[in-house]
Write an enzyme that holds these catalytic residues in place. Structure first.
Site, short mmCIF file in Angstrom:
data_model
loop_
_atom_site.label_atom_id
_atom_site.label_comp_id
_atom_site.label_asym_id
_atom_site.label_seq_id
_atom_site.Cartn_x
_atom_site.Cartn_y
_atom_site.Cartn_z
N LYS A 70 0.82 -1.22 0.00
CA LYS A 70 0.00 0.00 0.00
C LYS A 70 0.85 1.27 0.00
O LYS A 70 0.38 2.32 -0.42
CB LYS A 70 -0.98 -0.01 1.18
CG LYS A 70 -1.98 -1.16 1.11
CD LYS A 70 -3.32 -0.80 1.67
CE LYS A 70 -4.26 -2.00 1.74
NZ LYS A 70 -5.01 -2.27 0.52
N LYS A 128 -4.30 -10.23 -6.28
CA LYS A 128 -5.46 -10.41 -5.41
C LYS A 128 -6.59 -9.44 -5.79
O LYS A 128 -6.32 -8.30 -6.13
CB LYS A 128 -5.03 -10.13 -3.97
CG LYS A 128 -6.12 -10.32 -2.93
CD LYS A 128 -5.62 -9.96 -1.54
CE LYS A 128 -5.95 -8.54 -1.13
NZ LYS A 128 -7.29 -8.31 -0.66
N LYS A 176 -10.78 -4.49 -2.79
CA LYS A 176 -11.81 -3.48 -3.00
C LYS A 176 -11.24 -2.10 -3.30
O LYS A 176 -11.88 -1.27 -3.92
CB LYS A 176 -12.79 -3.43 -1.82
CG LYS A 176 -12.19 -3.07 -0.48
CD LYS A 176 -13.29 -2.96 0.55
CE LYS A 176 -13.01 -3.77 1.79
NZ LYS A 176 -11.79 -3.38 2.52
#
Ligand code: ATP
Ligand code: MG
Length: 327
Positions: free
Chosen positions: A111, A194, A197
């Protein structure tokens, strides 16, 4: 019966990955112990998010929990921010997790990789500390999660060991539980990544229309092999679709391979789409009814009240153990 704990961050609309890897398992285990299933709204603040989006996403997750079949009379459904013990405990526990181990966490690396160092919030780095607090507050031994969260649960285990070595048996040792099939649903457009969302590429969202879901599955990336066969290295796209089908229908990979022997990918994809649509049609109807009913607020209030009861006891135990004066 052991307590069960898990949560989902309201960072975006939920995906089929969240449904298969997390929510479906919550429903499966809800009668096996007291479960604490929260909406990790404090965790959602670790990356920029609009206030209205955060609010709406939080309400939606609660409604999705209920629509999937969680019984609010059995499972405690609540907002992380409604239980102040999460934040208070995290402030204490941050002293027992170290910079080196936090910087090795895959989620942090993923991230933050595209961010400038000056723009990376401390909360993103310290995420596993708050998550460890979430976990230990409910004395929960069982933590059903998708594969990507196992590393954080392992870190929470290290922390429990470290803390108990220092202060005695204060915290209960948790353990991650992942589904045999479906613990890592991949993106439909890049099946080596992966489904997440917060990364819209190749996602199926639970609030997509059934038509849109069909279209996404029909255009999922496959391969040139031309055989419905489970082989993650050489056929990641087909293997992912088989995983989706297997986890929703209960069919094994062998059964699916047999069923589609000699058939084309078009037939297979249509069957996968049928399976997903059959699962999500009643689920989406229930979600609409729940949103209209006003049930969400009532459930969240009840959940928070029970969660606060348990969490404040654990917090006090920790405060006493470390020697906070007046506790
Ligand atoms: P974000 O991109 O914001 O991290 P996310 O889709 O990864 O979103 P989380 O809130 O981080 O969702 O995770 C909620 C739960 O869903 C966790 O238990 C996680 O392991 C599980 N999960 C997330 N993505 C998948 C996936 N693709 N397959 C299976 N389980 C998943
Ligand atoms: Mg995630």
């Amino acid at each position: 019966m052991d307590n069960i704990l898990s949560g989902i961050k309201p960072t975006g609309q939920l995906t089929l990955g969240n449904y298969i890897g997390a929510i479906k398992n919550f429903v499966k285990v809800q009668n096996e112990g007291e479960s604490f299933l929260f909406i990790a709204d404090l965790h959602a603040l670790t990356l920029p998010i609009e206030p209205e989006t955060l609010k709406n996403n939080s309400r939606d997750i609660a409604a999705y929990y209920l629509a999937a079949g969680l019984d609010p009379n059995r499972a405690n459904i609540f907002l992380q921010s409604d239980v102040p013990s999460h934040s208070e405990l995290a402030i204490i526990l941050q002293n027992y997790l170290y910079m080196g181990e936090l910087s090795r966490m895959t989620q942090f690396k993923d991230k933050s990789s595209k961010m400038k160092e000056e723009a990376i919030g401390l909360g993103l780095f310290a995420y596993p500390v708050l998550m460890a607090a979430d976990i230990v507050l409910y004395d929960s031994k069982r933590i059903p999660v998708g594969e990507d969260q196992v590393q954080h649960v392992e870190l929470a285990r290290d922390l429990v060991k470290r803390f108990n070595n220092r202060y005695g048996e204060v915290l209960v040792m948790p353990k991650a539980e992942i589904a045999k099939v479906g613990a890592r649903i991949m993106s439909l457009s890049d099946p080596t990544k992966k489904m997440s969302k917060s990364d819209p590429k190749g996602d199926i969202y639970l609030n997509d229309s059934l038509e849109a879901i069909r279209k996404k599955i029909m255009s999922a990336v496959t391969d040139m092999v031309g055989k419905v066969h489970y082989d993650v290295s050489n056929q990641p796209g087909i293997s992912n679709l088989m995983t989706i089908m297997s986890s929703l229908s209960g069919k094994t990979f062998e059964q699916i391979e047999k069923e589609f022997e000699g058939k084309g990918y078009g037939d297979f994809k249509r069957a996968v789409a049928d399976t997903v649509v059959a699962e999500l049609t009643p689920f989406k109807q229930r979600y609409e009814e729940i949103i209209k009913s006003g049930l969400v607020d009532e459930v969240l209030q009840r959940g928070a009240s029970r969660a606060n009861q348990i969490a404040s006891k654990t917090l006090l135990r920790v405060q006493k153990a470390v020697g906070l004066y007046h506790k």
